[in-house]
Write a protein that holds these residues in place. Structure first.
Motif, mmCIF file in Angstrom:
data_model
loop_
_atom_site.group_PDB
_atom_site.id
_atom_site.type_symbol
_atom_site.label_atom_id
_atom_site.label_comp_id
_atom_site.label_asym_id
_atom_site.label_seq_id
_atom_site.Cartn_x
_atom_site.Cartn_y
_atom_site.Cartn_z
ATOM 1 N N TYR A 199 -4.907 22.524 -15.498
ATOM 2 C CA TYR A 199 -5.734 21.826 -14.613
ATOM 3 C C TYR A 199 -7.426 21.785 -14.690
ATOM 4 N N LEU A 200 -7.800 22.907 -14.951
ATOM 5 C CA LEU A 200 -9.392 22.683 -15.301
ATOM 6 C C LEU A 200 -9.840 21.850 -16.245
ATOM 7 N N MET A 245 -6.452 34.481 -13.357
ATOM 8 C CA MET A 245 -6.168 35.427 -12.474
ATOM 9 C C MET A 245 -4.892 35.465 -11.504
ATOM 10 N N LEU A 246 -5.076 34.201 -10.943
ATOM 11 C CA LEU A 246 -4.150 33.795 -9.878
ATOM 12 C C LEU A 246 -2.757 33.586 -10.653
ATOM 13 N N GLU A 247 -2.793 32.750 -11.815
ATOM 14 C CA GLU A 247 -1.820 32.523 -12.511
ATOM 15 C C GLU A 247 -1.207 33.807 -13.026
ATOM 16 N N LYS A 248 -2.108 34.795 -13.532
ATOM 17 C CA LYS A 248 -1.241 36.252 -14.076
ATOM 18 C C LYS A 248 -0.870 36.788 -12.734
ATOM 19 N N GLY A 249 -1.076 36.661 -11.668
ATOM 20 C CA GLY A 249 -0.657 37.267 -10.512
ATOM 21 C C GLY A 249 0.674 36.398 -10.170
ATOM 22 N N VAL A 266 0.962 30.590 -9.062
ATOM 23 C CA VAL A 266 0.918 29.041 -9.417
ATOM 24 C C VAL A 266 1.973 28.147 -9.175
ATOM 25 N N ARG A 267 1.268 27.016 -8.794
ATOM 26 C CA ARG A 267 2.471 25.994 -8.452
ATOM 27 C C ARG A 267 2.579 25.251 -10.019
ATOM 28 N N PRO A 268 3.392 24.924 -10.786
ATOM 29 C CA PRO A 268 3.589 24.025 -11.876
ATOM 30 C C PRO A 268 3.338 22.707 -11.428
ATOM 31 N N ILE A 269 2.431 21.854 -11.657
ATOM 32 C CA ILE A 269 2.501 20.264 -11.362
ATOM 33 C C ILE A 269 2.442 19.694 -12.918
ATOM 34 N N VAL A 270 3.638 18.989 -13.081
ATOM 35 C CA VAL A 270 3.907 18.652 -14.569
ATOM 36 C C VAL A 270 3.123 17.329 -14.652
ATOM 37 N N TRP A 271 2.904 16.390 -13.860
ATOM 38 C CA TRP A 271 1.696 15.236 -14.045
ATOM 39 C C TRP A 271 0.386 15.731 -14.250
#
Length: 347
Positions: free
Chosen positions: A12-13, A261-265, A268-273
Motif C-alpha cells: 500500500y505504501l 508493526m500493525l501488520e506484524k500484530g 491488517v486488511r488485505p486489499i487485493v487491488w
C-alpha cells in the motif's frame, strides 16, 4: 536469498509513494505547460521518492537477513529487477528525442551522457547542467543501484552487524561529499545525504525482524504522527538537499515502522487491488511521465480552468497513469524481468 512474504502495508505504501510522485508531476505540468491557475504544484510529492528509498532499505534488509546470501547473486537479482524496464523506457525517450525533439523542453543529446544513462552512471546533463540521466526520473535509480552495490559489499558481515556497517559506509560517503564538495556529477550523487533514507529503512527492518511490538492504538498513533510530519515539514529545496533525509526520510521511516508493526500484530486488511497496484508501482514510476505527456497533448481547450480544471486534470492523469502502469507491468515489465533472470541468475 530469502523470499520475502507479501507485507500488504508495504504494498500500500509503495503505491502511495508512486502516486505522490505522479501528483507532483501532473500538478507541475498543469501549472506550467497548460498555464493553469488556482492549483499549486504538489511539492510534497517529492517525498514519495524518500518513502520509496526507505521501503527499499527495509525490503532489502529483510531479504538478506539470513547468512549465506551471496553478494553476486543478490546484486544480479536486483539489477535484473530494475534495469530491463528502465532500459526500455530510456530507449523510448532516446527514440523520441531523435524523432521528435520538439516535444522536449530540455533535451540535448550527448553520446557520453546517453551511455552513462544506460549504465546508471550519474553524468552532467548537456542542457540542464545537473546530474540527471536521459530519462530524468532515473536519478533515483542511480541511487537505488548504489545502495544495492553497497549492501552487496557488506553481505559478508554477520546479519547483526550489516546495518552498522552500512551506517558507517554511508556516513563516510556523506562526510566525504560535504568536506570535498566534488564537482564531478557521479561523486556528488554517490555522496548525497539522501542515502540515509535507505539506512532508515534498514533500521525499521531490524525492529520488524526483532522482538518489537506495537499495540493497535500505538501503531495508529505513530502512523498519524509520521503522516503529519511528512506533509508538515518543508518540501526539499533541491534533489540532494542536505537535510532531506531528516525532513522527509525520518517521517517516511516512522510511517513504515507503524505500518509494518500493525501488520506484524495482525492488524491488517488485505486489499487485493491495492496489492496489484503495489506490484505495479515501479511501472507507475517509470510510465507516468508518458501518460501525463499524452494527456497534456489531448487535453481539451474547453476544459474548465483554475482549481476545478486542475483537479480534473490530476484525476485524469492519475487514472491514465495507473491503467498504463498495470499494462506495462503485466505485458512488458514482468516478462522482460523474468527472461533476464533466467538468463543471468543462478538458481
Amino acid at each position: 536469498m530469502t523470499s520475502l512474504p507479501t507485507i500488504f502495508h508495504v504494498q500500500y505504501l509503495r503505491i502511495a509513494a508512486a502516486m505522490m510522485v505522479v501528483l507532483l508531476h501532473a500538478s507541475h505540468s498543469y501549472a506550467v505547460h497548460l498555464q493553469g491557475r488556482g492549483l499549486p504544484v504538489f511539492l510534497d510529492g517529492q517525498k514519495g521518492v524518500d518513502l520509496f528509498f526507505v521501503i527499499s532499505g527495509f525490503i532489502m534488509t529483510c531479504m538478506t537477513a539470513r547468512d549465506g546470501v551471496r553478494p553476486g547473486d543478490f546484486f544480479l537479482r536486483r539489477l535484473t529487477r530494475i534495469a530491463p524496464p528502465y532500459w526500455i523506457v530510456t530507449a523510448a525517450v532516446l527514440a523520441l528525442a531523435i524523432l521528435a525533439p520538439s516535444i522536449f523542453h530540455t533535451m540535448g543529446l550527448d553520446a557520453a551522457h546517453v551511455a552513462a544513462s544506460f549504465a546508471f552512471l550519474p553524468w552532467t546533463h548537456p542542457e540542464t547542467g545537473t546530474a540527471l540521466p536521459l530519462f530524468q526520473l532515473g536519478w533515483s535509480l542511480n541511487l537505488e543501484l548504489e545502495f544495492y552495490l553497497l549492501l552487496a559489499l557488506v553481505l559478508a558481515v554477520l546479519p547483526a552487524r550489516r546495518v552498522g556497517a552500512m551506517v558507517t559506509i554511508v556516513a563516510g560517503l556523506v562526510a566525504t561529499g560535504l568536506i570535498c564538495r566534488p564537482d564531478v556529477a557521479a561523486f556528488r550523487v554517490w555522496t548525497s545525504p539522501i542515502l540515509f533514507d535507505f539506512v532508515l529503512g534498514m533500521v525499521v527492518a531490524v525492529a520488524f525482524l526483532g522482538r518489537m511490538r506495537l499495540s493497535r492504538p500505538a501503531g495508529l498513533t505513530l502512523l498519524a504522527v509520521g503522516s503529519a510530519a511528512l506533509f508538515m515539514t518543508p518540501a526539499p529545496q533541491t534533489t540532494y538537499d542536505l537535510w532531506r533525509w531528516l525532513s522527509a526520510g525520518v517521517p517516511a521511516a516512522v510511517i513504515l515502522l507503524a505500518a509494518v508493526m500493525l501488520e506484524k500484530g495482525g492488524h491488517v486488511r488485505p486489499i487485493v487491488w491495492l496489492r496489484v497496484l503495489g506490484d505495479a508501482s515501479y511501472a507507475l514510476y517509470l510510465c507516468h511521465y508518458f501518460a501525463i505527456g499524452v494527456l497534456r497533448v489531448i487535453w481539451p481547450q474547453a476544459a474548465p480552468g483554475g482549481t476545478a480544471g486542475g483537479a480534473l486534470f490530476l484525476t485524469a492523469a492519475a487514472v491514465l497513469s495507473l491503467v498504463g502502469s498495470v499494462f506495462f507491468h503485466l505485458l512488458i515489465e514482468k516478462p522482460v524481468v523474468d527472461t533476464a533472470r533466467r538468463m543471468v541468475v543462478h538458481k
